[in-house]
Design an enzyme around this catalytic site. Structure first.
Site, PDB file in Angstrom:
ATOM      1  N   HIS A   1      50.212  39.190  69.901  1.00 43.96           N
ATOM      2  CA  HIS A   1      50.026  37.609  69.613  1.00 43.96           C
ATOM      3  C   HIS A   1      49.064  37.472  71.138  1.00 43.96           C
TER       4      HIS A   1
ATOM      5  N   CYS B   1      27.845  45.965  41.627  1.00 41.11           N
ATOM      6  CA  CYS B   1      28.209  45.140  43.533  1.00 41.11           C
ATOM      7  C   CYS B   1      27.321  45.714  44.231  1.00 41.11           C
TER       8      CYS B   1
ATOM      9  N   GLY C   1      25.079  52.279  42.539  1.00 43.77           N
ATOM     10  CA  GLY C   1      25.871  51.173  43.107  1.00 43.77           C
ATOM     11  C   GLY C   1      26.378  49.907  42.429  1.00 43.77           C
TER      12      GLY C   1
ATOM     13  N   GLY D   1      31.009  33.122  34.173  1.00 44.09           N
ATOM     14  CA  GLY D   1      31.869  34.649  33.672  1.00 44.09           C
ATOM     15  C   GLY D   1      30.768  35.597  33.156  1.00 44.09           C
ATOM     16  N   ARG D   2      31.121  37.238  32.665  1.00 44.11           N
ATOM     17  CA  ARG D   2      30.710  38.094  32.661  1.00 44.11           C
ATOM     18  C   ARG D   2      31.011  38.960  31.507  1.00 44.11           C
TER      19      ARG D   2
ATOM     20  N   THR E   1      18.795  52.132  41.391  1.00 43.76           N
ATOM     21  CA  THR E   1      19.653  53.250  42.433  1.00 43.76           C
ATOM     22  C   THR E   1      21.227  53.121  41.778  1.00 43.76           C
TER      23      THR E   1
ATOM     24  N   ILE F   1      31.575  32.399  41.683  1.00 47.14           N
ATOM     25  CA  ILE F   1      30.437  33.096  41.881  1.00 47.14           C
ATOM     26  C   ILE F   1      29.762  31.619  41.795  1.00 47.14           C
TER      27      ILE F   1
ATOM     28  N   GLU G   1      32.133  22.045  35.496  1.00 42.54           N
ATOM     29  CA  GLU G   1      33.013  22.944  35.590  1.00 42.54           C
ATOM     30  C   GLU G   1      34.317  22.276  34.176  1.00 42.54           C
TER      31      GLU G   1
ATOM     32  N   GLY H   1      21.949  57.064  29.330  1.00 40.36           N
ATOM     33  CA  GLY H   1      22.809  57.614  28.753  1.00 40.36           C
ATOM     34  C   GLY H   1      23.489  57.202  27.351  1.00 40.36           C
TER      35      GLY H   1
HETATM   36  P1  FAD Z   1      28.816  48.076  37.573  1.00 38.11           P
HETATM   37  O1  FAD Z   1      28.978  47.754  39.067  1.00 38.11           O
HETATM   38  O2  FAD Z   1      28.926  47.028  36.632  1.00 38.11           O
HETATM   39  O3  FAD Z   1      27.899  49.255  37.007  1.00 38.11           O
HETATM   40  C1  FAD Z   1      28.308  49.642  35.955  1.00 38.11           C
HETATM   41  C2  FAD Z   1      26.882  50.407  36.149  1.00 38.11           C
HETATM   42  O4  FAD Z   1      26.293  50.882  35.001  1.00 38.11           O
HETATM   43  C3  FAD Z   1      24.872  49.794  36.012  1.00 38.11           C
HETATM   44  O5  FAD Z   1      24.238  49.976  37.173  1.00 38.11           O
HETATM   45  C4  FAD Z   1      23.989  49.870  35.335  1.00 38.11           C
HETATM   46  O6  FAD Z   1      23.027  50.316  35.529  1.00 38.11           O
HETATM   47  C5  FAD Z   1      24.902  51.626  34.619  1.00 38.11           C
HETATM   48  N1  FAD Z   1      24.425  51.209  32.975  1.00 38.11           N
HETATM   49  C6  FAD Z   1      25.328  50.812  31.747  1.00 38.11           C
HETATM   50  N2  FAD Z   1      24.592  51.109  30.692  1.00 38.11           N
HETATM   51  C7  FAD Z   1      24.265  53.041  30.653  1.00 38.11           C
HETATM   52  C8  FAD Z   1      23.940  53.436  30.186  1.00 38.11           C
HETATM   53  N3  FAD Z   1      24.154  53.866  28.810  1.00 38.11           N
HETATM   54  N4  FAD Z   1      22.961  54.867  30.732  1.00 38.11           N
HETATM   55  C9  FAD Z   1      23.261  54.667  32.069  1.00 38.11           C
HETATM   56  N5  FAD Z   1      23.754  53.807  32.865  1.00 38.11           N
HETATM   57  C10 FAD Z   1      24.684  52.112  32.356  1.00 38.11           C
HETATM   58  N6  FAD Z   1      33.838  42.014  42.792  1.00 38.11           N
HETATM   59  C11 FAD Z   1      34.698  42.791  43.497  1.00 38.11           C
HETATM   60  O7  FAD Z   1      36.002  43.592  44.156  1.00 38.11           O
HETATM   61  N7  FAD Z   1      34.402  41.777  44.956  1.00 38.11           N
HETATM   62  C12 FAD Z   1      33.434  41.150  45.415  1.00 38.11           C
HETATM   63  O8  FAD Z   1      33.487  40.723  46.464  1.00 38.11           O
HETATM   64  C13 FAD Z   1      32.521  40.675  44.406  1.00 38.11           C
HETATM   65  N8  FAD Z   1      31.712  40.057  43.882  1.00 38.11           N
HETATM   66  C14 FAD Z   1      30.404  39.975  42.891  1.00 38.11           C
HETATM   67  C15 FAD Z   1      29.313  38.914  42.965  1.00 38.11           C
HETATM   68  C16 FAD Z   1      28.354  39.079  41.745  1.00 38.11           C
HETATM   69  C17 FAD Z   1      27.468  37.902  42.027  1.00 38.11           C
HETATM   70  C18 FAD Z   1      28.392  39.584  40.788  1.00 38.11           C
HETATM   71  C19 FAD Z   1      27.641  38.933  39.410  1.00 38.11           C
HETATM   72  C20 FAD Z   1      30.061  40.575  41.061  1.00 38.11           C
HETATM   73  C21 FAD Z   1      30.648  40.508  41.928  1.00 38.11           C
HETATM   74  N9  FAD Z   1      31.886  41.950  41.973  1.00 38.11           N
HETATM   75  C22 FAD Z   1      32.237  41.085  43.013  1.00 38.11           C
HETATM   76  C23 FAD Z   1      31.984  42.182  40.425  1.00 38.11           C
HETATM   77  C24 FAD Z   1      31.911  43.878  41.018  1.00 38.11           C
HETATM   78  O9  FAD Z   1      30.197  43.613  40.971  1.00 38.11           O
HETATM   79  C25 FAD Z   1      32.205  44.274  38.970  1.00 38.11           C
HETATM   80  O10 FAD Z   1      33.522  44.215  39.188  1.00 38.11           O
HETATM   81  C26 FAD Z   1      32.017  46.240  39.696  1.00 38.11           C
HETATM   82  O11 FAD Z   1      30.478  45.993  39.902  1.00 38.11           O
HETATM   83  C27 FAD Z   1      32.276  46.842  38.184  1.00 38.11           C
HETATM   84  O12 FAD Z   1      32.121  48.138  38.623  1.00 38.11           O
HETATM   85  P2  FAD Z   1      32.068  49.031  37.247  1.00 38.11           P
HETATM   86  O13 FAD Z   1      31.181  50.330  38.098  1.00 38.11           O
HETATM   87  O14 FAD Z   1      32.878  48.901  36.322  1.00 38.11           O
HETATM   88  O15 FAD Z   1      29.558  48.073  37.161  1.00 38.11           O
HETATM   89  P1  NAI Z   2      34.329  33.245  36.478  1.00 37.94           P
HETATM   90  O1  NAI Z   2      35.249  33.310  35.481  1.00 37.94           O
HETATM   91  O2  NAI Z   2      35.008  33.604  38.138  1.00 37.94           O
HETATM   92  O3  NAI Z   2      34.234  31.654  36.440  1.00 37.94           O
HETATM   93  C1  NAI Z   2      33.799  31.067  35.514  1.00 37.94           C
HETATM   94  C2  NAI Z   2      34.276  29.689  35.285  1.00 37.94           C
HETATM   95  O4  NAI Z   2      33.141  28.864  34.581  1.00 37.94           O
HETATM   96  C3  NAI Z   2      35.356  29.416  35.109  1.00 37.94           C
HETATM   97  O5  NAI Z   2      36.180  28.613  36.390  1.00 37.94           O
HETATM   98  C4  NAI Z   2      35.253  29.278  33.848  1.00 37.94           C
HETATM   99  O6  NAI Z   2      36.784  27.544  33.990  1.00 37.94           O
HETATM  100  C5  NAI Z   2      34.032  28.190  34.004  1.00 37.94           C
HETATM  101  N1  NAI Z   2      33.515  27.793  32.154  1.00 37.94           N
HETATM  102  C6  NAI Z   2      33.346  28.404  31.848  1.00 37.94           C
HETATM  103  N2  NAI Z   2      32.755  28.415  30.426  1.00 37.94           N
HETATM  104  C7  NAI Z   2      32.180  27.104  30.975  1.00 37.94           C
HETATM  105  C8  NAI Z   2      30.983  25.522  31.138  1.00 37.94           C
HETATM  106  N3  NAI Z   2      30.368  26.073  29.113  1.00 37.94           N
HETATM  107  N4  NAI Z   2      31.297  24.988  31.552  1.00 37.94           N
HETATM  108  C9  NAI Z   2      31.841  24.869  32.374  1.00 37.94           C
HETATM  109  N5  NAI Z   2      32.233  25.279  33.156  1.00 37.94           N
HETATM  110  C10 NAI Z   2      32.168  26.956  32.063  1.00 37.94           C
HETATM  111  O7  NAI Z   2      33.023  34.082  36.633  1.00 37.94           O
HETATM  112  P2  NAI Z   2      31.899  34.386  37.016  1.00 37.94           P
HETATM  113  O8  NAI Z   2      31.721  33.509  38.816  1.00 37.94           O
HETATM  114  O9  NAI Z   2      30.751  33.955  36.867  1.00 37.94           O
HETATM  115  O10 NAI Z   2      32.229  35.571  37.237  1.00 37.94           O
HETATM  116  C11 NAI Z   2      31.867  36.708  36.938  1.00 37.94           C
HETATM  117  C12 NAI Z   2      33.440  37.528  37.934  1.00 37.94           C
HETATM  118  O11 NAI Z   2      32.710  38.304  38.891  1.00 37.94           O
HETATM  119  C13 NAI Z   2      34.545  37.118  37.621  1.00 37.94           C
HETATM  120  O12 NAI Z   2      35.147  37.719  36.418  1.00 37.94           O
HETATM  121  C14 NAI Z   2      34.623  37.949  39.195  1.00 37.94           C
HETATM  122  O13 NAI Z   2      36.161  38.692  39.067  1.00 37.94           O
HETATM  123  C15 NAI Z   2      33.972  38.280  39.352  1.00 37.94           C
HETATM  124  N6  NAI Z   2      32.847  38.216  40.575  1.00 37.94           N
HETATM  125  C16 NAI Z   2      33.886  38.751  41.901  1.00 37.94           C
HETATM  126  C17 NAI Z   2      33.998  38.088  42.970  1.00 37.94           C
HETATM  127  C18 NAI Z   2      34.618  38.825  44.050  1.00 37.94           C
HETATM  128  O14 NAI Z   2      35.661  39.168  44.411  1.00 37.94           O
HETATM  129  N7  NAI Z   2      34.617  37.480  45.334  1.00 37.94           N
HETATM  130  C19 NAI Z   2      32.067  37.463  43.572  1.00 37.94           C
HETATM  131  C20 NAI Z   2      32.078  37.271  42.553  1.00 37.94           C
HETATM  132  C21 NAI Z   2      32.256  37.844  41.160  1.00 37.94           C
END
Ligand code: FAD
Ligand code: NAI
Length: 461
Positions: free
Chosen positions: A440, A43, A40, A268-269, A38, A180, A199, A115
């Site tokens: 308001h 995200c 998307g 983190g990611r 799929t 997260i 943390e 790709g």
């Molecule tokens: P991605 O969304 O990761 O898309 C990349 C795509 O590339 C994937 O589908 C992957 O399968 C595909 N791909 C990789 N390599 C290849 C290849 N070689 N060939 C073909 N396809 C490939 N951000 C927000 O702003 N608001 C939020 O509320 C939010 N909530 C989140 C909650 C969670 C649990 C997580 C994990 C993340 C969240 N994020 C949120 C972060 C957000 O999901 C990402 O910042 C966003 O998806 C990044 O978009 P992108 O297009 O860079 O990568």
């Molecule tokens: P994050 O970077 O938000 O938080 C990771 C936390 O883990 C930090 O507080 C860090 O100090 C802590 N940490 C790192 N190493 C550690 C260790 N060894 N032991 C204990 N704590 C440790 O990363 P998270 O929550 O994994 O999210 C990943 C990404 O996804 C973020 O960068 C965020 O931007 C995106 N995201 C965005 C959302 C939104 O916009 N609402 C929702 C969910 C994810």
């Protein structure tokens, strides 16, 4: 070569699919390659959308059982986890297929497969070579883990596993007090899990405004989420049917074992570029694997990178804006992203939202600023809604009054932040918001009152 593409986008997440759609709108011949079934990306499939679906249903559940009585509403509300998960899946599949529709509408060819870049003008998918003038890398990110900790997505889970647990764990241990951890920790706490967040730092949500961090921690603790700050996880061991999490103080020593049924790893990611063939063309990455770019272009002409796989906040809307900018640049327009105005929202209850500089940033940079603050407890609509936790803070330049940042915690602040972001895009002064008529009774008045407070004339507190 008539079958040559103008653009091949690798990755169908917010960066990739928006780049592809905008390219199609601008008349470019475009294909988007996505390895998932799929569209998307993270995200829609395993990130923003499924997490927000579960956050919404569990917030409704908690509101019903904790706050309804105070409004004269009676009766307890229960939940059916499989049905809640099915509703989440339905939202996800509706939105991912919506992108298929948008691709067709905008003449984007969707290619399902992995790709690999062969050279600056060739991408291979399933053994088929496609010729293109430009390549956009939008391959996103994957979860980072700790050495020796194997994610099985059942007992030791990433966010992906935490979005589809089959039952509510009695004890959930969250490693990482970031976005997260707080969002998904809230989901399972509301469903009955005892949640402990470990943390590394001595505060949650690094990078957020200090006052917001403190108030958020107070509220989450009041909600019975437990925190072990300044502590790191050393190992997770099996212990009977459960897990024993071995931790010690971040500074060393002070060991402590914590029992858990499920451990959520969210520290983190990291950028995902495996099997992409970057080495075939010599696309440069930094030490952590992020694709290096300058105005979205990599070191190889005609190859661009957007979203999580490159620098900047890992946010869907940042990826989206970069994708659009690249499509516009390829079409000969002036693509641009204003990195000073990228809002961030944490979708807990209350929500937390931020845009621009924090007080800590301004102090560090030596920029003189004024601050205005307004508590939701003094906002009439927040009081009528029984949602009085939190505040709005606006920071403006001491001399010019230009808004430099806004930081909020409270119900619906994820929506309120857009007003300040727009004002900042127009280089507005705090007085511009203070003198704008706000309806308001709405919670938007809290933003106006905070802006008034910058010049010291808040009238409602
Ligand atoms: P991605 O969304 O990761 O898309 C990349 C795509 O590339 C994937 O589908 C992957 O399968 C595909 N791909 C990789 N390599 C290849 C290849 N070689 N060939 C073909 N396809 C490939 N951000 C927000 O702003 N608001 C939020 O509320 C939010 N909530 C989140 C909650 C969670 C649990 C997580 C994990 C993340 C969240 N994020 C949120 C972060 C957000 O999901 C990402 O910042 C966003 O998806 C990044 O978009 P992108 O297009 O860079 O990568
Ligand atoms: P994050 O970077 O938000 O938080 C990771 C936390 O883990 C930090 O507080 C860090 O100090 C802590 N940490 C790192 N190493 C550690 C260790 N060894 N032991 C204990 N704590 C440790 O990363 P998270 O929550 O994994 O999210 C990943 C990404 O996804 C973020 O960068 C965020 O931007 C995106 N995201 C965005 C959302 C939104 O916009 N609402 C929702 C969910 C994810």
């Amino acid at each position: 070569m008539s079958d040559q593409y103008d653009v091949i986008v690798i990755g169908g997440g917010p960066g990739g699919y928006n780049c592809a759609i905008r390219s199609g709108q601008l008349g470019l011949k475009v294909a988007c390659i996505e390895s998932r079934k799929t569209l998307g990306g993270t995200c829609l499939n395993v990130g923003c959308i499924p997490s927000k679906a579960l956050l919404h249903s569990t917030e409704m559940l908690e509101t019903a059982n904790k706050d309804f009585a105070g409004m004269g509403l009676t009766g307890e509300v229960g939940f059916d986890l499989p049905k809640m998960m099915a509703a989440k899946e339905k939202t996800v599949s509706g939105l991912t297929s919506g992108i298929e529709f948008l691709f067709k509408k905008n003449k984007v060819e969707h290619i399902n497969g992995l790709g690999t870049i062969i050279d600056a003008n060739t991408v291979e998918v399933d053994g088929k070579k496609l010729s293109t003038k430009n390549i956009v890398i939008a391959t996103g990110s994957e979860v980072a883990t700790l050495p020796g900790l194997e994610i099985d997505e059942k007992k030791i889970v990433s966010s992906t596993g935490a979005l589809e647990l089959k039952s509510v764990p009695a004890k959930l241990l969250v490693i990482g007090g970031g976005v997260i951890g707080l969002e998904l920790g809230s989901v399972w706490r509301r469903l009955g899990a005892e949640v402990t967040v470990v943390e590394y730092l001595d505060h949650i949500m690094p990078g957020m405004d200090g006052e917001v961090q403190k108030q958020a921690l107070r509220i989450f603790k009041k909600q019975k989420m437990k925190f072990e700050l300044g502590r790191k996880v050393m190992a997770v061991e099996k212990s009977g049917k459960g897990l024993k999490v071995k931790t010690e103080a971040s500074a060393g020593g002070k060991e402590k074992d914590i029992d858990a049924d499920v451990v959520l790893v969210c520290i983190g990611r990291r950028p995902f570029t495996a099997n992409l063939g970057l080495e075939n063309v010599g696309v440069a990455t930094d030490k952590r694997g992020f694709v290096e770019t300058r105005h979205f272009t990599t070191n190889v002409a005609g190859i661009y990178a957007v979203g999580d796989c490159t620098h900047g906040p890992m946010l869907a809307h940042k990826a989206e804006d970069e994708g659009v900018a690249v499509a516009e640049i390829i079409a000969g327009k002036a693509g641009h992203v204003n990195y000073d105005v990228i809002p961030g929202v944490v979708y807990t209850a209350p929500e937390i939202a931020s845009v621009g500089k924090t007080e800590e940033d301004l102090k560090e940079a030596g920029i003189p600023y004024k601050k205005g603050k307004f508590a939701f407890a003094a906002n009439s609509r927040a009081r009528a809604n029984h949602q009085t936790d939190g505040f709005v803070k606006i920071l403006a330049h001491e001399e010019t009054d230009e808004i430099l940042g806004a930081h909020m915690i409270g119900a619906h602040v994820g929506d309120l932040i857009a007003e300040v972001a727009l004002a900042m895009e127009f280089k507005a002064a705090s007085e511009d918001i203070a003198r704008t008529c706000h309806a308001h009774p709405t919670i938007t008045e809290a933003v106006r009152q905070a802006a008034m407070d910058v010049e010291g004339w808040t009238m409602q507190s």
